[in-house]
Design a protein around this motif. Structure first.
Motif, PDB file in Angstrom:
ATOM      1  N   VAL A 314       0.823  -1.204   0.000  1.00 36.13           N
ATOM      2  CA  VAL A 314       0.000   0.000   0.000  1.00 36.13           C
ATOM      3  C   VAL A 314       0.862   1.262   0.000  1.00 36.13           C
ATOM      4  O   VAL A 314       0.462   2.314  -0.498  1.00 36.13           O
ATOM      5  N   ARG A 370      -2.015  -1.360  -8.328  1.00 35.87           N
ATOM      6  CA  ARG A 370      -3.391  -1.812  -8.047  1.00 35.87           C
ATOM      7  C   ARG A 370      -3.606  -3.223  -8.587  1.00 35.87           C
ATOM      8  O   ARG A 370      -4.310  -4.028  -7.971  1.00 35.87           O
ATOM      9  N   ILE A 373      -1.997  -5.579  -6.027  1.00 35.67           N
ATOM     10  CA  ILE A 373      -2.847  -5.773  -4.837  1.00 35.67           C
ATOM     11  C   ILE A 373      -4.031  -6.678  -5.193  1.00 35.67           C
ATOM     12  O   ILE A 373      -4.350  -7.624  -4.468  1.00 35.67           O
ATOM     13  N   LEU A 378      -5.541  -9.782  -2.889  1.00 31.91           N
ATOM     14  CA  LEU A 378      -6.967 -10.111  -2.811  1.00 31.91           C
ATOM     15  C   LEU A 378      -7.300 -11.405  -3.550  1.00 31.91           C
ATOM     16  O   LEU A 378      -8.392 -11.941  -3.375  1.00 31.91           O
ATOM     17  N   LEU A 380      -7.792 -11.863  -6.770  1.00 27.32           N
ATOM     18  CA  LEU A 380      -8.704 -11.716  -7.911  1.00 27.32           C
ATOM     19  C   LEU A 380      -8.040 -12.296  -9.164  1.00 27.32           C
ATOM     20  O   LEU A 380      -6.811 -12.400  -9.229  1.00 27.32           O
ATOM     21  N   PRO A 381      -8.845 -12.665 -10.160  1.00 30.22           N
ATOM     22  CA  PRO A 381      -8.247 -13.272 -11.363  1.00 30.22           C
ATOM     23  C   PRO A 381      -7.355 -12.281 -12.117  1.00 30.22           C
ATOM     24  O   PRO A 381      -7.609 -11.075 -12.093  1.00 30.22           O
TER      25      PRO A 381
ATOM     26  N   LEU B 199     -15.337  -5.516   2.361  1.00 29.77           N
ATOM     27  CA  LEU B 199     -14.360  -5.816   1.309  1.00 29.77           C
ATOM     28  C   LEU B 199     -14.332  -7.312   1.010  1.00 29.77           C
ATOM     29  O   LEU B 199     -14.334  -7.724  -0.160  1.00 29.77           O
ATOM     30  N   VAL B 203     -14.948  -8.979  -2.596  1.00 32.02           N
ATOM     31  CA  VAL B 203     -13.930  -9.763  -3.301  1.00 32.02           C
ATOM     32  C   VAL B 203     -14.512 -11.119  -3.699  1.00 32.02           C
ATOM     33  O   VAL B 203     -14.343 -11.592  -4.832  1.00 32.02           O
ATOM     34  N   ALA B 206     -16.776 -10.636  -6.596  1.00 30.11           N
ATOM     35  CA  ALA B 206     -16.048 -10.337  -7.841  1.00 30.11           C
ATOM     36  C   ALA B 206     -15.359 -11.579  -8.413  1.00 30.11           C
ATOM     37  O   ALA B 206     -15.099 -11.661  -9.610  1.00 30.11           O
ATOM     38  N   LYS B 207     -15.082 -12.547  -7.549  1.00 26.98           N
ATOM     39  CA  LYS B 207     -14.452 -13.788  -8.023  1.00 26.98           C
ATOM     40  C   LYS B 207     -15.470 -14.736  -8.638  1.00 26.98           C
ATOM     41  O   LYS B 207     -15.131 -15.560  -9.486  1.00 26.98           O
ATOM     42  N   PRO B 215     -15.353 -13.832 -14.725  1.00 26.33           N
ATOM     43  CA  PRO B 215     -15.621 -13.258 -13.403  1.00 26.33           C
ATOM     44  C   PRO B 215     -15.350 -11.747 -13.445  1.00 26.33           C
ATOM     45  O   PRO B 215     -14.349 -11.321 -14.050  1.00 26.33           O
ATOM     46  N   GLY B 217     -14.229  -9.684 -11.466  1.00 25.59           N
ATOM     47  CA  GLY B 217     -12.992  -9.221 -10.839  1.00 25.59           C
ATOM     48  C   GLY B 217     -11.817  -9.132 -11.800  1.00 25.59           C
ATOM     49  O   GLY B 217     -10.767  -8.595 -11.466  1.00 25.59           O
ATOM     50  N   ILE B 218     -11.994  -9.665 -13.019  1.00 23.25           N
ATOM     51  CA  ILE B 218     -10.930  -9.590 -14.021  1.00 23.25           C
ATOM     52  C   ILE B 218     -10.874  -8.184 -14.631  1.00 23.25           C
ATOM     53  O   ILE B 218      -9.839  -7.766 -15.139  1.00 23.25           O
ATOM     54  N   GLN B 220     -10.527  -4.307 -14.682  1.00 27.25           N
ATOM     55  CA  GLN B 220      -9.807  -3.394 -13.780  1.00 27.25           C
ATOM     56  C   GLN B 220     -10.711  -2.304 -13.210  1.00 27.25           C
ATOM     57  O   GLN B 220     -10.452  -1.797 -12.115  1.00 27.25           O
ATOM     58  N   SER B 223     -11.638  -4.335 -10.237  1.00 26.70           N
ATOM     59  CA  SER B 223     -10.574  -4.766  -9.325  1.00 26.70           C
ATOM     60  C   SER B 223      -9.839  -3.572  -8.700  1.00 26.70           C
ATOM     61  O   SER B 223      -9.420  -3.648  -7.552  1.00 26.70           O
ATOM     62  N   HIS B 224      -9.694  -2.493  -9.450  1.00 25.50           N
ATOM     63  CA  HIS B 224      -8.947  -1.362  -8.889  1.00 25.50           C
ATOM     64  C   HIS B 224      -9.713  -0.679  -7.754  1.00 25.50           C
ATOM     65  O   HIS B 224      -9.115  -0.178  -6.802  1.00 25.50           O
ATOM     66  N   LEU B 226     -11.408  -2.335  -5.687  1.00 27.43           N
ATOM     67  CA  LEU B 226     -11.186  -3.221  -4.544  1.00 27.43           C
ATOM     68  C   LEU B 226      -9.770  -3.061  -4.001  1.00 27.43           C
ATOM     69  O   LEU B 226      -9.553  -3.141  -2.789  1.00 27.43           O
ATOM     70  N   SER B 227      -8.807  -2.827  -4.897  1.00 24.24           N
ATOM     71  CA  SER B 227      -7.445  -2.547  -4.423  1.00 24.24           C
ATOM     72  C   SER B 227      -7.436  -1.281  -3.579  1.00 24.24           C
ATOM     73  O   SER B 227      -6.778  -1.215  -2.542  1.00 24.24           O
ATOM     74  N   ASP B 228      -8.168  -0.279  -4.034  1.00 24.52           N
ATOM     75  CA  ASP B 228      -8.256   0.959  -3.256  1.00 24.52           C
ATOM     76  C   ASP B 228      -8.944   0.709  -1.915  1.00 24.52           C
ATOM     77  O   ASP B 228      -8.520   1.243  -0.885  1.00 24.52           O
ATOM     78  N   TYR B 230      -8.891  -2.029  -0.237  1.00 29.31           N
ATOM     79  CA  TYR B 230      -7.904  -2.710   0.604  1.00 29.31           C
ATOM     80  C   TYR B 230      -6.906  -1.709   1.185  1.00 29.31           C
ATOM     81  O   TYR B 230      -6.619  -1.715   2.384  1.00 29.31           O
ATOM     82  N   ALA B 231      -6.370  -0.854   0.304  1.00 32.70           N
ATOM     83  CA  ALA B 231      -5.367   0.119   0.750  1.00 32.70           C
ATOM     84  C   ALA B 231      -5.948   1.018   1.840  1.00 32.70           C
ATOM     85  O   ALA B 231      -5.340   1.199   2.898  1.00 32.70           O
TER      86      ALA B 231
END
Lengths: 384, 321
Positions: A314, A370, A373, A378, A380-381, B199, B203, B206-207, B215, B217-218, B220, B223-224, B226-228, B230-231
């Motif tokens: 992060v 991103r 992460i 996480l 994800l695929p 979250l 996730v 999204a999977k 799916p 979650g592929i 972006q 997925s981005h 979700l990355s945010d 997480y952060a």
């Protein structure tokens, strides 16, 4: 949980703080007196840091390091920031080339290179990105053709900091011309003074040329300069990038802390109680604490398990965006004068703001981070 | 510097998570939230039996004699489970300010408390026995009488306390400052638990949810976010643990740490829930899906003691003068 320094950490912090007070040259903390004079002072300063044992702090003693725990590295960087003193100029050598050589290099390579990285006798640069291989490093095409006991290197690299003053380059090449993607890559240590190496500065949006292009034309590199196995360069390059991001957190946070402190000083003189600006400064202060504390959590994890934890991924993402917001906020505090290069602060914030746009691109774009992460933390695929 | 919980604290976390997942699956939380009472009174005896109420109460008063870090673990896990019940009101707000003889009854699960922090709205008024209020510079315990109100988050309802009720003086009003710091730290931890759970649900969605043959979650765009999430959640976690440590150690920075943690973590919990609703699509917008319950609790936390801008003003005063 104990967020205070341990007695041993207190002792180290006190030692570093005292040493910095006694040793920082004014050329490095006051206004710059020209690029060359500054570079010379920076070089001397780096050697001084090395003599005091503050370069390669966490490196093994057998190669001239101090064998200190990671917490000392964090303390050193915090204290350097507090004193507004620059870090050792060999950032690529200390943060990337050195750790890679320690992890994958031969004994001969360790003996040959590590000491001179610490003393700043040799400066390193990084040859990874290419015109058609930015985030997609596996698309690198710079070729290394084996001829007897030498590789012959041809190609072009770019976005290379320090290349104009560097003695050595960590270079990612394609040694198997038939290969694609991650296979067939070889990681080389290249002498930047060898015939056929040409460096051209790349002028960036700040107006200065901090980065360079490097052209390699039939450059001969002895096979003993391969790090890891021939054809296994991808794995070695990943070690470099892991170290780049792992050690970066504290240094970046420390630099952000310096900027926040300067912003607070500026705001005290300028904002006259503007509640919106006060709110935004408080927001940046909170974001900085969150970043600093997250680095500490990652450090605890690293010390306890020997492996960086997922929270570390992060750090760079957060820092880059925080620095962009903070430097723009400083320009707003300056008001219309912010357009002047010679106004208050003599161009400091103008430079910092423009430079910050590179923060979300260099050392892994925010988009790539991103992805990392999403995929590795996480689960994800994969999107590619 | 050591920024980790002890093995005993981690053990407490595992136990709490397992137990709460068993007692409060989303269907049960929904059932309670939509009921007239809003909670299961039998749960209080169980929490007392587990020793969770008296975690930081001294052993002489019947508690476990531990500290705020152990409570921190429970606040986070109870937030994650969306436990409907007056744990926050009793343990974070009132309990540490009560005289020892009153604490014992609380620890044993006999009485429940809340407090009126800075106005007339009192969390959990309808399901506690007594409330701490400030009166003429004194800390006064009054009966929990007043008007129960309908609230957005029906797992933690507010009430308006009746004025003028006969009260018992139990200390002086300086207690409210400590109460506010503890409340902010506790709510920040709850917010982290909520963000983490929202979250995880997203996730998982999204999977498994497929659109256009893949799916989601592929992509972006998904997925981005979700990355945010997480952060942001990790950053909020760091601030919340810092605040918890400062409260536990009575550190000088406790006030500013709690304000920073509460403002940041509650904003994060709200944003993570909003991203979660978006990524879940139409499903996330239904009453049936549990996400809105997390979202509403996150907003409750955001509002309590003033929205985050209020805490940031406090921080601005500390750093800018």
């Amino acid at each position: 949980m104990d967020l205070r320094d341990t007695p041993e950490e207190v002792a180290f912090r006190t030692e570093v703080r005292g040493w910095l007070e006694a040793n920082i040259p004014t050329e490095l903390t006051g206004p710059r007196s020209g690029e060359e004079a500054y570079a010379r002072a920076w070089h001397d300063w780096s050697r001084k840091l090395s003599d005091a044992g503050y370069a390669g702090l966490t490196w093994p003693k057998e190669y001239g390091g101090s064998g200190a725990p990671y917490s000392h590295q964090a303390i050193l960087l915090e204290e350097l920031a507090r004193a507004e003193a620059p870090q050792h100029m060999g950032v690529i050598g200390l943060g990337m080339a050195g750790p890679t050589i320690i992890a994958h290099g031969t004994d001969a390579q360790k003996t040959r290179y590590l000491q001179k990285i610490m003393t700043a006798e040799e400066i390193w640069c990084q040859g990874f990105s290419e015109p058609d291989a930015g985030s997609d490093l596996a698309a690198a095409r710079t070729s290394a053709r084996l001829e007897g006991d030498h590789f012959v290197v041809d190609g072009q690299k770019l976005w290379s900091s320090f290349a104009h003053i560097a003695d050595w380059c960590i270079l990612v090449t394609r040694s198997d011309p038939e290969s694609t993607k991650h296979a067939g890559m070889t990681y080389l240590l290249v002498d930047m003074h060898a015939p056929g190496v040409e460096v051209r500065p790349l002028r960036q949006i700040t107006g200065e040329a901090e980065f360079n292009e490097i052209f390699f034309t039939a450059v001969r590199v002895p096979v003993e300069n391969v790090v890891g196995e021939i054809g296994q360069g991808w794995a070695v390059a990943m070690t470099t990038l892991l170290h780049e991001r792992a050690t970066l957190g504290f240094a970046l946070t420390a630099s952000l802390e310096v900027n926040l402190r300067k912003l607070i000083t500026l705001a005290r003189e300028r904002t006259e109680g503007d509640p919106i600006l006060r709110d935004r400064i408080a927001r940046e202060w909170i974001e900085l604490q969150a970043l600093r504390l997250t680095n500490y959590r990652a450090l605890t994890q690293l010390i306890k398990t020997g492996m960086p934890g997922p929270e570390g991924s992060v750090s760079k993402l957060q820092w880059s965006e925080a620095n962009q917001r903070l430097t723009k906020l400083a320009l707003e505090v300056l008001g219309p004068e912010a357009q002047l290069w010679n106004g208050d602060g003599a161009g400091y914030w103008q430079y910092q703001q423009l430079r910050s746009r590179g923060n979300t691109i260099e050392a892994g774009t925010s988009e790539i981070l991103r992805n990392i992460i999403a995929e590795r933390v996480l689960g994800l695929p994969r999107s590619r | 510097m050591d920024f980790s919980f002890t093995e005993e604290q981690e053990q407490l976390r595992r136990e709490a998570r397992t137990l709460l997942a068993d007692r409060y699956p989303p269907e049960r939380v929904a059932e309670l939230a939509d009921s007239a009472e809003g909670w299961d009174p039998a749960s209080w005896g169980e929490l007392a039996g587990l020793g969770w109420i008296g975690v930081s109460v001294p052993e002489e008063a019947g508690g476990a004699g531990l500290g705020f870090l152990e409570e921190a673990v429970l606040f986070e896990e109870l937030g994650r489970a969306l436990y409907p019940g007056p744990y926050f009101s009793t343990v974070a707000l009132a309990l540490p300010e009560l005289p020892a003889e009153l604490q014992r009854d609380v620890v044993e699960g006999k009485t429940r408390w809340s407090a009126s922090l800075d106005g007339s709205l009192v969390p959990d008024l309808a399901i506690v026995d007594r409330v701490l209020v400030a009166r003429d510079g004194k800390l006064v315990a009054v009966p929990a009488e007043g008007e129960a109100l309908e609230t957005m988050d029906s797992t933690r309802r507010l009430g308006r306390i009746a004025h003028g009720a006969e009260g018992e003086e139990v200390g002086d009003a300086s207690a409210f400052e400590r109460m506010r710091v503890r409340a902010f730290a506790a709510l920040a931890l709850e917010a982290v638990g909520i963000a983490q759970r929202a979250l995880e649900l997203t996730v998982e969605h999204a999977k498994t949810r497929e659109q256009f043959g893949k799916p989601i979650g592929i992509y972006q765009a998904v997925s981005h976010r979700l990355s945010d999430s997480y952060a942001m959640t990790e950053l909020a976690r760091s601030l919340s643990y810092w605040a918890a440590w400062c409260v536990a150690e009575q550190d000088d920075e406790a006030r500013v740490a709690a304000a920073a943690a509460k403002s940041y973590a509650s904003d994060v919990a709200v944003t993570v829930c909003e991203y979660a609703i978006q990524v879940h699509g139409g499903t996330g917008f239904t009453w049936e899906h549990p996400l809105h319950r997390y979202y509403k609790r996150a907003q409750w936390i955001q509002s309590y003691g003033g929205y985050p801008a209020v805490q940031r003003a406090e921080i601005a005063a500390a750093i800018l003068g």
